[in-house]
Design a protein around this motif. Structure first.
Motif, PDB file in Angstrom:
ATOM      1  N   ASP A 200       0.847  -1.219   0.000  1.00 30.67           N
ATOM      2  CA  ASP A 200       0.000   0.000   0.000  1.00 30.67           C
ATOM      3  C   ASP A 200       0.868   1.250   0.000  1.00 30.67           C
ATOM      4  OD1 ASP A 200      -2.825   1.311   0.844  1.00 30.67           O
ATOM      5  OD2 ASP A 200      -1.231   2.177   2.078  1.00 30.67           O
ATOM      6  N   HIS A 204       1.053   4.135  -2.997  1.00 28.03           N
ATOM      7  CA  HIS A 204       0.719   5.543  -2.763  1.00 28.03           C
ATOM      8  C   HIS A 204       1.779   6.461  -3.372  1.00 28.03           C
ATOM      9  CE1 HIS A 204      -2.903   5.659  -0.404  1.00 28.03           C
ATOM     10  NE2 HIS A 204      -2.462   4.718   0.413  1.00 28.03           N
ATOM     11  N   HIS A 389      -6.645   5.110  -2.921  1.00 27.14           N
ATOM     12  CA  HIS A 389      -7.508   3.940  -2.713  1.00 27.14           C
ATOM     13  C   HIS A 389      -8.723   3.959  -3.645  1.00 27.14           C
ATOM     14  CE1 HIS A 389      -6.137   3.382   1.753  1.00 27.14           C
ATOM     15  NE2 HIS A 389      -5.123   3.523   0.919  1.00 27.14           N
TER      16      HIS A 389
END
Ligand SMILES: [Zn+2]
Length: 429
Positions: A200, A204, A389
């Motif tokens: 994650d 990003h 997201h």
């Protein structure tokens, strides 16, 4: 080892179904490719809102946010305008390992800090304030420290130097792999769960490196996924045929163009009255405020009786909700609508803690990252992040093509534990 097989549950934080399939197909993740040939890979939905604290809480409890009580990384307790930080103590439903009879090893599940007594081993995931309260049983702490374990990569490093960040990401993953290996070999367990969270963080900062072969960090991006894949490979090599293997992500990810700040828009249109430049969050909200937002894009009415300077009477709630929904339906930045979907509380939340739920949740349009923007002066701005997201495009993988119940339309991450239970029940027959 039980003759009915063990359960192994691997989480890849934020990894989209589409990206996983592509990296398996292009040879970056050969072990995953091998798995996909002998099992089913499904595209599923995240929770609303689509952030890790909410989604993992739903995954481990099998519950809706209004049942487990986690609506975001931050919250505002009733009768205050103080920002609070929910943690594992705030989770109001039991995780699956506290309900099962077997012994579990639980490694790096987000939002499970501080750890507490359980049947097995639990090392919490981010946000973990110190390693001492992240490891159960405490006797394991010295071994975990000896393996240089660290709960999370230091994302601040990416703001200084991307190379420093990538090096820290790699060290964190290496240590996580070692602790995984150590626990696999030295602990007795019926269920083993590990979540990889560096994926994650990497997406990003470097989503553009995934999409662009000319990008300086193109190889580094794929290198991290290859390393995760190698650890997954070492796990599957040690599985027995009758073990259940499930993998999933908590939400998807896509490219990010712009941050858009919900509080600044509410302020611009007279729904919110406060000075974002003053410290203390919403401490200076004044009594004309009708609504405010908490991350990621949860909107709360400033209800009379619920908040100290609440002015919204019960009879006025519906009209204000309608006005805010209408505002965000038409609100655009650079000619592009900022919202893909807008949900009212009752459409998405059900359970005993629904009074703590936001009244409206906004889902950002493609490329638009909706933030509350507590201290934002402007309604939108560019950002150094390149990935955001998504509520769609999370994944679920289950090994074995036979005897797997189908994944129905509308399946989301809170259905995963129920799905695993149905797989186990099938094995019992
Ligand atoms: Zn994230």
């Amino acid at each position: 080892m039980s003759c009915m097989g063990r359960t192994v549950f691997i989480g890849l934080d934020g990894v989209p179904h589409g990206l996983l399939k592509r990296l398996a197909d292009d040879g970056t993740m050969p072990h995953c490719r091998r798995l996909f040939e002998i099992g089913n890979l499904h595209c599923i939905a995240s929770t609303i809102p689509d952030i890790s604290s909410v989604a993992w809480s739903s995954i481990i409890t099998g519950k809706n946010p209004a049942e487990h009580g986690i609506f975001g990384f931050v919250d505002i307790p009733i009768n205050t305008y103080r920002i609070s930080f929910p943690n594992y103590l705030s989770l109001k439903s039991k995780p699956f390992w506290e309900k099962s009879e077997g012994r579990s090893v639980i490694l790096n599940v987000p939002s499970t800090f501080p750890v507490r007594e359980m049947n097995g081993v639990h090392i919490s995931g981010f946000v973990s304030l110190d390693l001492e309260r992240s490891v159960y049983p405490p006797g394991l702490l010295s071994q975990v420290k000896a393996l240089d374990y660290k709960v999370d990569v230091d994302a601040e490093k990416a703001h200084v130097s991307m190379d420093m960040f990538l090096s820290d990401l790699d060290k964190t993953l290496t240590a996580r792999g070692k602790v995984c290996d150590h626990l696999w070999q030295h602990e007795k367990w019926d269920t083993f769960m590990i979540v990889f969270t560096g994926t994650d963080r990497l997406m990003h900062f470097l989503w553009d490196a995934y999409e662009d072969e000319e990008h300086w960090y193109y190889k580094a991006f794929r290198g991290h996924f290859s390393k995760v894949d190698a650890i997954v490979g070492s796990i599957i090599d040690r599985l027995n045929d009758n073990d259940i293997l499930v993998m999933c992500s908590d939400h998807g990810m896509e490219h990010l163009d712009k941050n858009v700040y919900v509080n600044a828009i509410l302020k611009e249109h007279g729904f919110l009255h406060y000075d974002p430049a003053l410290k203390g969050g919403f401490a200076n909200i004044d009594g004309r405020t009708k609504a405010f937002s908490l991350d990621p894009a949860r909107i709360y009415l400033n209800k009379r009786g619920k908040f100290p300077r609440g002015c919204v009477a019960p009879n006025d709630e519906e009209k204000i909700i309608e006005d805010i929904c209408e505002l965000f339906q038409r609100y655009a930045v650079g000619g592009k609508a900022v919202c893909k979907a807008i949900y009212r509380k009752k459409e998405i939340f059900h359970g005993p803690f629904i009074d703590l739920a936001p009244d409206i949740v906004l889902i950002g349009n493609e490329g638009i990252n909706l933030h509350s923007g507590l201290t934002a002066e402007n309604t939108s701005e560019e950002t150094i992040f390149s990935g955001k997201h998504t509520q769609h495009d999370a994944f679920l993988y289950v090994r074995g093509r036979d005897k797997c119940p189908s994944v129905k339309e509308g399946f989301n991450v809170s259905n995963i534990i129920g799905y695993i239970d149905s797989l186990k029940a099938e094995r019992w027959r």
